[in-house]
Enzyme design. Structure first.
Site, PDB file in Angstrom:
ATOM      1  N   ARG A 203      -9.781   2.979 -23.419  1.00 25.85           N
ATOM      2  CA  ARG A 203     -10.839   3.815 -24.017  1.00 25.85           C
ATOM      3  C   ARG A 203     -10.399   5.283 -24.042  1.00 25.85           C
ATOM      4  O   ARG A 203      -9.378   5.640 -23.449  1.00 25.85           O
ATOM      5  CB  ARG A 203     -12.096   3.708 -23.153  1.00 25.85           C
TER       6      ARG A 203
ATOM      7  N   HIS B 188     -12.754   8.151  -5.551  1.00 28.23           N
ATOM      8  CA  HIS B 188     -12.436   7.644  -6.888  1.00 28.23           C
ATOM      9  C   HIS B 188     -13.141   8.402  -8.007  1.00 28.23           C
ATOM     10  O   HIS B 188     -13.198   7.928  -9.137  1.00 28.23           O
ATOM     11  CB  HIS B 188     -12.675   6.131  -6.971  1.00 28.23           C
TER      12      HIS B 188
ATOM     13  N   TYR C 147       0.848  -1.187   0.000  1.00 31.27           N
ATOM     14  CA  TYR C 147       0.000   0.000   0.000  1.00 31.27           C
ATOM     15  C   TYR C 147       0.888   1.243   0.000  1.00 31.27           C
ATOM     16  O   TYR C 147       1.685   1.450   0.919  1.00 31.27           O
ATOM     17  CB  TYR C 147      -0.914  -0.006   1.230  1.00 31.27           C
ATOM     18  N   LEU C 148       0.782   2.046  -1.044  1.00 35.27           N
ATOM     19  CA  LEU C 148       1.539   3.303  -1.118  1.00 35.27           C
ATOM     20  C   LEU C 148       0.705   4.378  -0.420  1.00 35.27           C
ATOM     21  O   LEU C 148      -0.462   4.561  -0.736  1.00 35.27           O
ATOM     22  CB  LEU C 148       1.815   3.676  -2.580  1.00 35.27           C
TER      23      LEU C 148
ATOM     24  N   GLU D 214      -1.980   3.932 -16.408  1.00 32.17           N
ATOM     25  CA  GLU D 214      -2.047   4.616 -15.108  1.00 32.17           C
ATOM     26  C   GLU D 214      -0.931   4.164 -14.181  1.00 32.17           C
ATOM     27  O   GLU D 214      -0.696   2.961 -14.034  1.00 32.17           O
ATOM     28  CB  GLU D 214      -3.370   4.280 -14.396  1.00 32.17           C
TER      29      GLU D 214
ATOM     30  N   GLU E 247      -2.965   0.201 -13.600  1.00 36.70           N
ATOM     31  CA  GLU E 247      -4.034  -0.241 -14.507  1.00 36.70           C
ATOM     32  C   GLU E 247      -3.861   0.417 -15.861  1.00 36.70           C
ATOM     33  O   GLU E 247      -3.203   1.448 -15.968  1.00 36.70           O
ATOM     34  CB  GLU E 247      -5.414   0.195 -13.970  1.00 36.70           C
TER      35      GLU E 247
HETATM   36  C1  MV4 Z   1      -3.363   1.817  -4.867  1.00 34.22           C
HETATM   37  C2  MV4 Z   1      -3.181   2.813  -3.881  1.00 34.22           C
HETATM   38  C3  MV4 Z   1      -2.132   2.683  -3.008  1.00 34.22           C
HETATM   39  N1  MV4 Z   1      -1.305   1.611  -3.104  1.00 34.22           N
HETATM   40  N2  MV4 Z   1      -2.493   0.782  -4.920  1.00 34.22           N
HETATM   41  C4  MV4 Z   1      -7.545   3.373  -6.498  1.00 34.22           C
HETATM   42  C5  MV4 Z   1      -8.328   2.919  -7.670  1.00 34.22           C
HETATM   43  C6  MV4 Z   1      -7.459   2.021  -8.471  1.00 34.22           C
HETATM   44  N3  MV4 Z   1      -7.331   2.582  -9.774  1.00 34.22           N
HETATM   45  C7  MV4 Z   1      -6.175   1.922  -7.749  1.00 34.22           C
HETATM   46  N4  MV4 Z   1      -6.258   2.779  -6.605  1.00 34.22           N
HETATM   47  C8  MV4 Z   1      -5.268   2.856  -5.707  1.00 34.22           C
HETATM   48  N5  MV4 Z   1      -4.360   1.854  -5.753  1.00 34.22           N
HETATM   49  C9  MV4 Z   1      -1.510   0.688  -4.045  1.00 34.22           C
HETATM   50  N6  MV4 Z   1      -0.697  -0.357  -4.093  1.00 34.22           N
HETATM   51  C10 MV4 Z   1      -4.083   3.872  -3.860  1.00 34.22           C
HETATM   52  C11 MV4 Z   1      -5.134   3.894  -4.765  1.00 34.22           C
HETATM   53  C12 MV4 Z   1      -5.984   5.044  -4.681  1.00 34.22           C
HETATM   54  C13 MV4 Z   1      -6.034   5.973  -5.716  1.00 34.22           C
HETATM   55  C14 MV4 Z   1      -5.315   5.828  -6.890  1.00 34.22           C
HETATM   56  C15 MV4 Z   1      -5.385   6.759  -7.907  1.00 34.22           C
HETATM   57  C16 MV4 Z   1      -6.164   7.899  -7.748  1.00 34.22           C
HETATM   58  C17 MV4 Z   1      -6.866   8.069  -6.604  1.00 34.22           C
HETATM   59  C18 MV4 Z   1      -6.824   7.126  -5.578  1.00 34.22           C
HETATM   60  C19 MV4 Z   1      -7.554   7.333  -4.417  1.00 34.22           C
HETATM   61  C20 MV4 Z   1      -7.501   6.401  -3.409  1.00 34.22           C
HETATM   62  C21 MV4 Z   1      -6.725   5.258  -3.539  1.00 34.22           C
END
Ligand code: MV4
Length: 448
Positions: free
Chosen positions: A291, A235, A202-203, A275, A287
């Site tokens: 699109r 989100h 978890y970042l 992303e 990810e």
């Molecule tokens: C994460 C993260 C922290 N650590 N993965 C949120 C939706 C999905 N696209 C991936 N997301 C995240 N993945 C790790 N390993 C935090 C998020 C995240 C986030 C990512 C991008 C934009 C906004 C966000 C808001 C909350 C959490």
């Protein structure tokens, strides 16, 4: 080139696609639900077909109705926009089986990127750094516990069929694992009908940076730099900017080149967005979106490209016709997503727009299907306008956005314009210092 394109979407993006088609001399077919009979895209399109009741599952997600509409109007291609059927691999395959072109990548590429574990594994094999974790499905709590010990706490459990944050659970300590594992699993099962989970480190305070690419069917692949989309709540992105205020030109070039090489090896074609989470100078792939994205206009502004035109052109089998050397990032662009919501509670505020006046002047672009007298239906996403500002510098761009937000008149409903004005005043935003958690705490403290 296509003679006629069916636009399988609504609102501002249906209008955006229609505009590209018009400029290319392509006729358009609008499809709409009964709730959207008075919509702008329906009025402007050459033809319109009603495909069902307001509920999206019976209209904008109704594959049989959309394919029939394509058939009766003799449309050559279907543009899915974003959301709805845009990342549905089976829909893309069915469009092709009905001898129409799906404007997007192949259904195989959509399918690959739709499985988040498979996507991570593929990208890692193509030399792209991913968030440390394991690229396979967790079999049980014990497997999750031993993976977490290797990765180091805190960890994040994600749904393989997920994306957009659903089915995600942070696990802070080994004691929390079992409960969070089961919670993620049932959430994933309910949301996606697939309870497969995977695990990552978890970042805690990254930025969300995404790279826009474009590829033709002959291996010509380019990138258009990045967008910074860290300003989001639950989100839902609220503000995006390009370029990212914290990336150097050499960081941009390095990540762009890596992404282009990976996409070329994958034989990906069409528009796509890769992303990343960006922390301590490192990019970690999370990810890929296969699109057109909501925030594409900011990239168009800083590169002088019509990405929708390019997407359509390449889907029709044309060659890219230029190389990376001819793509230059210049100036700065910001997009404010304006929603029909109360700006404090962010609760939806549908209803009739009694008066409407969009801003204009230097460096301003408004992508919206609103008009005076339009009734915002309660059935769909609450985003009603994208206000985009361009400036030679970031500071000029911010000033321009502020004055355009002040000019904007949308009467009769609540909008998020006041939130944008408040956010643009903060020193953190002006300094470009924010991470993915910033907006949530700004809203919590500013409007408590
Ligand atoms: C994460 C993260 C922290 N650590 N993965 C949120 C939706 C999905 N696209 C991936 N997301 C995240 N993945 C790790 N390993 C935090 C998020 C995240 C986030 C990512 C991008 C934009 C906004 C966000 C808001 C909350 C959490």
């Amino acid at each position: 080139m296509f003679d006629k394109i069916l636009i399988a979407n609504r609102g501002e993006i249906a209008l955006r696609i229609h505009r590209a088609c018009r400029e290319m001399g392509i006729r358009t077919v609008a499809v709409h639900s009964t709730a959207d009979a008075d919509a702008m895209h329906v009025r402007l399109a050459d033809e319109a077909v009603c495909i069902g009741p307001p509920n999206a599952s019976q209209s904008y997600l109704n594959v049989a109705a959309i394919l029939s509409a394509a058939e009766v109007t003799d449309s050559d291609a279907i543009h899915p926009g974003y959301g709805f059927l845009s990342e549905n691999a089976r829909f893309a395959a069915m469009v092709e089986e009905h001898d129409r072109v799906f404007i997007g990548p192949t259904s195989e590429h959509i399918s690959l990127m739709g499985n988040k574990i498979a996507a991570k594994e593929a990208m890692q094999n193509l030399g792209i750094q991913v968030v440390p974790g394991q690229e396979h499905v967790l079999q049980n709590v014990a497997a999750a516990e031993s993976s977490a010990m290797e990765i180091g706490y805190p960890v994040l459990i994600k749904a393989a069929a997920g994306g957009g944050g659903r089915g995600m659970k942070v696990v802070e300590t080994p004691q929390d694992m079992a409960a969070q594992y089961h919670a993620a699993r049932s959430e994933a099962e309910n949301a996606f009908g697939d309870g497969s989970l995977y695990i990552e480190r978890y970042l805690q305070g990254p930025r969300h940076i995404e790279v826009q690419i474009l590829a033709d069917k002959y291996g010509n692949t380019v990138h258009f730099g990045e967008r910074d989309c860290s300003l989001q709540r639950r989100h839902q992105k609220l503000v995006e900017e390009a370029p990212s205020p914290i990336l150097s030109a050499s960081e941009r070039e390095t990540i762009g080149q890596r992404v282009v090489a990976a996409m070329r090896s994958l034989k990906y074609s069409s528009l796509g967005t890769i992303e990343f989470l960006f922390e301590d100078g490192e990019f970690y792939f999370i990810e890929m979106n296969t699109r057109l994205q909501v925030e594409h206009p900011i990239t168009e502004m800083i590169t002088g490209t019509d990405l929708v035109r390019e997407q359509i052109r390449l889907s029709a089998g044309e060659e890219l016709g230029y190389t990376q050397d001819s793509i230059h990032v210049s100036g700065h662009a910001i997009e404010c997503r304006i929603n029909a919501e109360d700006h404090r509670t962010l609760m939806p505020s549908p209803g009739a727009v009694s008066d409407y006046h969009a801003p204009g002047g230097p460096g301003i672009r408004v992508d919206s299907a609103l008009y005076s007298g339009y009734r915002v239906p309660p059935n769909y996403d609450s985003m009603i306008s994208k206000l985009v500002a361009y400036g030679n510098t970031r500071a000029e761009c911010i000033k321009r956005m502020q004055r355009a937000l002040e000019e904007y008149v949308i009467d009769g409903i609540e909008t998020t314009i006041p939130l944008h004005l408040d956010l643009l005043k903060t020193s953190d935003f002006n300094d470009g210092l924010y991470d993915i958690n910033w907006l949530e705490s700004f809203i919590a403290t500013h409007y408590e």
